[in-house]
Design a protein around this motif. Structure first.
Motif, mmCIF file in Angstrom:
data_model
loop_
_atom_site.group_PDB
_atom_site.id
_atom_site.type_symbol
_atom_site.label_atom_id
_atom_site.label_comp_id
_atom_site.label_asym_id
_atom_site.label_seq_id
_atom_site.Cartn_x
_atom_site.Cartn_y
_atom_site.Cartn_z
ATOM 1 N N HIS A 29 49.156 46.825 -8.276
ATOM 2 C CA HIS A 29 50.451 46.314 -9.383
ATOM 3 C C HIS A 29 49.644 47.593 -10.987
ATOM 4 O O HIS A 29 50.819 48.205 -11.444
ATOM 5 N N ALA A 30 48.570 47.968 -11.172
ATOM 6 C CA ALA A 30 48.126 48.566 -12.034
ATOM 7 C C ALA A 30 48.792 50.416 -11.771
ATOM 8 O O ALA A 30 48.791 50.759 -13.056
ATOM 9 N N ASP A 31 48.093 50.470 -10.729
ATOM 10 C CA ASP A 31 48.316 51.774 -10.072
ATOM 11 C C ASP A 31 50.466 52.307 -11.010
ATOM 12 O O ASP A 31 50.988 53.193 -10.639
ATOM 13 N N PHE A 32 51.044 51.225 -10.066
ATOM 14 C CA PHE A 32 52.335 51.323 -10.175
ATOM 15 C C PHE A 32 52.746 51.313 -11.506
ATOM 16 O O PHE A 32 53.422 51.888 -12.389
ATOM 17 N N LEU A 33 52.512 50.660 -12.560
ATOM 18 C CA LEU A 33 52.329 50.356 -14.002
ATOM 19 C C LEU A 33 51.917 51.854 -14.611
ATOM 20 O O LEU A 33 52.087 51.970 -15.645
ATOM 21 N N ALA A 34 50.474 52.028 -14.852
ATOM 22 C CA ALA A 34 50.271 52.872 -15.152
ATOM 23 C C ALA A 34 51.561 54.577 -14.773
ATOM 24 O O ALA A 34 51.588 55.389 -16.070
ATOM 25 N N GLY A 35 52.238 54.552 -13.974
ATOM 26 C CA GLY A 35 52.686 55.305 -13.296
ATOM 27 C C GLY A 35 53.276 55.395 -13.903
ATOM 28 O O GLY A 35 54.660 56.568 -14.429
ATOM 29 N N CYS A 36 54.399 54.295 -13.919
ATOM 30 C CA CYS A 36 56.025 54.607 -14.945
ATOM 31 C C CYS A 36 55.559 54.540 -16.551
ATOM 32 O O CYS A 36 56.561 55.302 -17.107
ATOM 33 N N PHE A 37 54.500 54.051 -17.070
ATOM 34 C CA PHE A 37 54.111 53.883 -18.182
ATOM 35 C C PHE A 37 54.299 56.221 -18.261
ATOM 36 O O PHE A 37 54.386 55.922 -18.951
ATOM 37 N N GLN A 38 53.603 56.508 -18.093
ATOM 38 C CA GLN A 38 52.981 58.208 -17.828
ATOM 39 C C GLN A 38 54.213 58.910 -17.951
ATOM 40 O O GLN A 38 54.586 59.593 -19.004
ATOM 41 N N GLU A 39 55.227 57.777 -16.784
ATOM 42 C CA GLU A 39 56.279 58.957 -16.510
ATOM 43 C C GLU A 39 57.266 58.711 -18.055
ATOM 44 O O GLU A 39 58.483 59.787 -18.177
ATOM 45 N N LYS A 40 57.838 57.723 -17.816
ATOM 46 C CA LYS A 40 58.300 57.140 -19.484
ATOM 47 C C LYS A 40 57.864 56.889 -20.853
ATOM 48 O O LYS A 40 58.955 56.716 -21.349
ATOM 49 N N LEU A 84 42.199 56.301 -13.422
ATOM 50 C CA LEU A 84 43.444 56.684 -12.972
ATOM 51 C C LEU A 84 43.495 58.368 -13.833
ATOM 52 O O LEU A 84 43.675 58.383 -14.658
ATOM 53 N N PRO A 85 44.128 58.742 -12.757
ATOM 54 C CA PRO A 85 44.476 61.394 -12.881
ATOM 55 C C PRO A 85 45.728 60.897 -14.770
ATOM 56 O O PRO A 85 46.010 59.975 -13.878
ATOM 57 N N GLY A 86 45.155 61.218 -15.432
ATOM 58 C CA GLY A 86 45.834 61.124 -16.453
ATOM 59 C C GLY A 86 46.904 60.081 -17.597
ATOM 60 O O GLY A 86 47.371 60.245 -18.081
ATOM 61 N N LEU A 87 46.081 59.155 -16.595
ATOM 62 C CA LEU A 87 46.725 57.631 -17.833
ATOM 63 C C LEU A 87 45.888 58.198 -19.942
ATOM 64 O O LEU A 87 46.466 58.182 -20.496
ATOM 65 N N LEU A 88 44.888 58.970 -19.268
ATOM 66 C CA LEU A 88 43.919 58.637 -21.125
ATOM 67 C C LEU A 88 45.158 59.702 -21.516
ATOM 68 O O LEU A 88 45.148 59.409 -22.642
ATOM 69 N N GLU A 89 44.994 61.255 -20.441
ATOM 70 C CA GLU A 89 46.045 62.140 -21.727
ATOM 71 C C GLU A 89 47.251 61.778 -21.919
ATOM 72 O O GLU A 89 47.434 62.239 -23.450
#
Length: 150
Positions: A29-40, A84-89
């Motif tokens: 779930h954390a992976d999914f949520l982080a991906g959604c945050f990064q995209e949008k 996770l790659p990219g979350l911090l950036e």
């Protein structure tokens, strides 16, 4: 979507031991949520215009940030999210963008600028920058590599 995120927030905030199976589910779930945050995450910038003050996508992103902050406050999920790659950036980039947007228009992202007199703060984006800073701080906690990036 906001209600689902609020339910996830309640589950993540609970103070009880989780089994390894539950932890695996939370990691996915954390992976999914982080991906959604990064995209949008840039959808939040729409809130600076009065016409988009109730933009649903932006409201979802605000709640998503709250859940990510809570997840990174939990040691079990912290290391996973730090890697996770990219979350911090992404968090740093959107912090810069909200800071610039706040300088160009009325700053709805900071509580001190949103208050006029004694009225209650009701805009959903108030505090967004502080939550971004919390997420960035959590992602850098005891992680030399992320600290160096910042």
């Amino acid at each position: 979507r906001v209600t689902l995120l609020e339910l996830m927030m309640a589950k993540v905030s609970e103070n009880h031991q989780v089994t390894s199976e539950e932890m695996n589910v939370l990691m996915r779930h954390a992976d999914f949520l982080a991906g959604c945050f990064q995209e949008k995450c840039e959808a939040v910038l729409k809130l600076t215009s009065a016409a988009d003050a109730e933009d649903e996508e932006a409201l979802v992103i605000i709640r998503l940030l709250d859940v990510l902050c809570e997840m990174t406050s939990n040691n079990g999920q912290l290391e996973h999210l730090q890697a996770l790659p990219g979350l911090l950036e992404t968090a740093i980039d959107i912090l810069r963008l909200t800071h610039l947007a706040g300088k160009q228009t009325i700053n709805i992202f900071t509580a001190t600028h949103a208050m006029t007199g004694q009225e209650e703060i009701s805009h959903p984006a108030v505090g967004f920058k502080s939550h971004l800073i919390r997420l960035i701080g959590n992602l850098c906690y005891k992680n030399k590599e992320n600290q160096d990036k910042v």
